[in-house]
Design an enzyme around this catalytic site. Structure first.
Site: not given
Lengths: 394, 377
Positions: A130, A247, A368
């Protein structure tokens, strides 16, 4: 099969229980989500203890120093580990993310240089993806990498942000732009960089929790060695995305055990302070318990369907489901605590941590809003949002 | 627990989908609504050649001996296609109640006929309707020598008209622990059909006034926990039907928003619409996890307390998904979503009705809270 798993659980419990009752007792149930800045030095020692017991990198192939456990065994390991109060893993990013990436895409030299330190718990990693202008729009990376024609090394300029535990780490993997003028997914490079060198500055970010798990990392001409490029220059996006896929949710059930522990604390608190007598609180506690049960079934569905390479609906919806469940749990914790939740007794207690830190769950690793876009587009086939910078095949 | 959709399970689901998409389309469903809530042709095939009623009944009683998981897969499709037939009442409510709580004699007498699809059956649970937490309430059983005398009323007995077997729950005293189950001959029942919003799941009120039953009519052997187990299984099967309802609302609505154009583009390209549907999908997937997880746990054999939790998670989460998905289906269809002609209201009404069958979410949550907090409110 299940007998093998049961004996693995017993072996782990026999190893873990005395240590968490003795020398490492203060680490029990510490360092999990929302508590990651706790007891850093002690948790690094713990990583080495795990390695000595053969309990680090359990899912890695044995030729790379792992234990070669199956998916089902790894799930059982993470679940049992968290259930017994095993401390949050400082080595998670090395073990779960960069290690598997190097096993898949690294050169033999990179594997020999970096994998042993991860297995031994002596070298810790953080993730440099990021940036201030590359959050949800991750491909908008601006950090630049320029190759020195004389040495072949890469000089890096730019800034990363939200770097978990950078201040506790030795190495960082960095996504940078190596082709000037390129845009979006193209022209990126995936670099392995030492943090302790001139031209790297780490500044902690003070979060709304008052604590600092996250950092900004500034690069001002810092060097990545010529041999520390993963994949070819220009393949950075492919490597970066592959890393996120490694993962496979095996640690998910471990995370759910942390949640179960938080819920237990919350139920105890509600019984002690009388909140459990309030019908609406009772209903919300029941809903939380049932919701956690559903998350578990969701994770087991993900495991059962993990092998056909498709993005199933249960996997696409899972991040949104658990993060919002956890945020609700945080709100419920605050409501159960009542006015005492506003009072700080030395440091934040576990439930205060859940309340505050769970605000970040619905933001990091895809907000979200991004999650809902992904679900609508990939699972439901609704039209895509305009993405001027993106490769249309995305 | 086994959550894998292996080949056998995919075949069961696929066969049910194929059959119902042909035999329970919107036109047939609406015709069945006008005919008392039963599509006789569909039901004849389901009970007969398709053998759905016996899927979860033990082999020793003539069933296929598969699990609640497989029954849930059928129920999911029944929900998707708004099946108007007594599959739930017969195979999901009466059969598991008999299997769990019935005496050996009762099981040997009734289950083979149920498995063979020769009988339709239903259960009269309580004065408050299909309320598992008030089982036997409102119906009292007296003794006269070896005979029983039943007096009282039960509301909301599903698909009661035309049922060959009505199982009646009654109490010997006000204590729920004293609940017993009786087989009521069809001609002994006074049934009053009730007009309902959902016309595909007719209910009737049962009134009994001193009806005399012989000792053989008693079905259970006094194990109240077994009745709760049977009803918990029924709740999971009903949740599976809610899951199907929710899924179909989502699918219908996705198709509609891709087709419907406003402002020169499909309304499904607007983020406000996309996010509503994505949230619906999250709830549908939660319902699927809850239902499949609960069914798999029930099949694996778990304690009564765990079964109660499993049923609670399936019922509360599937109810919420179905109600939300149906609400969003109406909303996102816009004006036509409010018409009789379009289907969303059929799902909306059924999702609402089902959410009150076999325990409301509120009642289940209080039951769970009492366990969790180890007290009784």
């Amino acid at each position: 099969m299940s007998e093998q798993i049961e004996s693995l659980r017993r072996e782990l419990a026999d190893w873990l229980t005395p240590r968490l009752a003795g020398q490492f007792g203060q680490l029990r149930h510490r360092g999990g989500p929302g508590d990651e800045d706790a007891l850093g030095a002690e948790r690094k020692e713990w990583e080495q203890e795990l390695a000595r017991g053969g309990w680090s990198c359990v899912g890695w192939p044995t030729e790379h120093g792992g234990r070669g456990l199956t998916i089902a065994e790894q799930v059982a390991f993470h679940e049992e580990y968290a259930r017994l109060g095993g401390p949050g893993r400082m080595g998670h990013i090395g073990e779960g993310l960069i290690g598997p990436t190097l096993i898949a895409f690294g050169t033999p030299e990179q594997q020999q240089r970096f994998l042993p330190g991860i297995v031994a718990g002596t070298e810790f990693w953080c993730q440099g993806y990021s940036e201030p202008n590359a959050g949800s729009d991750l491909a908008n990376v601006q950090t630049r990498a320029v190759q020195d024609p004389a040495t072949g090394h890469w000089r890096v300029h730019g800034q990363k942000v939200w770097t978990s535990l950078a201040h506790e780490s030795d190495w960082i993997f960095v996504l940078a732009r190596c082709e000037p003028g390129s845009q979006g997914h193209k022209g990126l490079i995936f670099l392995l960089m030492k943090l302790d060198q001139p031209g790297v500055e780490i500044r902690p970010i003070r979060q709304l929790t008052g604590t600092s798990e996250f950092n900004e990392v500034f690069f001002d001409g810092a060097i990545a060695e010529a041999g520390h490029v993963v994949g070819a220059p220009g393949d950075g996006w492919k490597i970066a995305m592959a890393l996120l896929g490694f993962e496979r949710g095996v640690s998910t059930l471990g995370q759910q055990m942390h949640f179960a522990h938080e819920l237990e604390l919350l139920v105890d608190t509600a019984r002690q302070n009388g909140a459990a007598k309030i019908p609406a609180i009772r209903a919300r506690l029941a809903e939380a318990a049932l919701g956690l049960k559903v998350l578990r079934a969701n994770a087991l569905r993900m495991m059962a369907g993990a092998d056909d390479g498709q993005l199933h609906r249960e996997a696409l919806s899972y991040k949104y489901a658990w993060s919002n469940w956890h945020r609700e749990l945080g709100q419920l914790a605050a409501d159960v605590l009542g006015p005492d939740g506003d009072v700080i007794d030395g440091e934040l207690n576990r439930l205060q941590q859940v309340y505050l830190f769970s605000r970040s769950d619905t933001i990091y690793a895809g907000t979200n809003e991004i999650q809902l876009n992904l679900i609508a587009e990939r699972a439901l086939g609704l039209p895509r949002e305009p993405r001027p910078n993106a490769n249309p095949k995305g | 627990m086994n959550l894998e959709l292996n080949q056998d399970r995919q075949m069961i689901r696929g066969a049910a989908e194929d059959f119902l998409s042909a035999y329970s389309d919107s036109a047939k469903v609406r015709a069945a609504h006008a005919a008392g809530g039963i599509d006789a042709e569909a039901w004849r095939r389901i009970a007969g050649e398709l053998g759905w009623c016996g899927i979860a009944i033990a082999e020793e009683h003539g069933g296929l001996g598969l699990g609640l998981f497989e029954l849930a897969l059928l129920q999911e499709q029944a929900g998707r296609f708004l099946l108007a037939a007594p599959l739930f009442a017969t195979a999901c409510l009466a059969a598991p109640l008999l299997a769990e709580a019935g005496t050996d004699a009762a099981r040997q007498h009734w289950l083979p006929a149920l498995a063979a699809g020769e009988l339709t059956a239903t259960v009269a649970l309580s004065a408050r309707g299909l309320d598992p937490f008030a089982v036997g309430d409102g119906m009292y059983a007296g003794r006269d020598g070896d005979d029983y005398l039943l007096t009282g009323r039960c509301r909301h007995v599903p698909h009661a008209l035309g049922a060959d077997l009505v199982i009646v729950a009654a109490r010997f005293s006000a204590n729920v622990e004293s609940t017993a189950l009786f087989a009521l001959p069809a001609d002994a029942a006074t049934l009053t059909p009730l007009a309902t919003l959902d016309q595909g799941r007719p209910v009737a009120e049962l009134r009994l006034n001193g009806v005399r039953l012989p000792a053989e009519a008693r079905l259970d052997d006094g194990d109240a926990a077994a009745i709760v187990r049977g009803l918990s299984r029924a709740a999971i099967a009903l949740a599976a039907e809610q899951l199907g309802l929710a899924l179909q609302c989502l699918d219908l609505t996705v198709a509609y928003v891709l087709e419907r154009q406003q402002f020169g583009r499909p309304i499904g390209s607007f983020q406000a619409v996309k996010h509503r549907l994505a949230e619906t999908m999250v709830k549908v997937e939660a319902a699927r996890s809850a239902v499949y997880g609960a069914a798999a746990e029930a099949d694996a054999g778990i304690s009564d307390d765990e079964l109660l939790l499993a049923a609670a998670s399936a019922k509360t989460v599937a109810d919420a998904a179905a109600r939300f998905a149906a609400q969003e289906a109406i909303q996102l269809h816009g004006g036509v979503g409010f018409t009789w002609e379009y289907d969303p209201h059929l799902y909306f009404k059924r999702a609402q009705a089902f959410s009150h069958w076999l325990g409301s979410a509120d009642a289940w949550r209080e039951r769970v809270a009492a366990k969790l907090l180890e007290d009784a409110a």
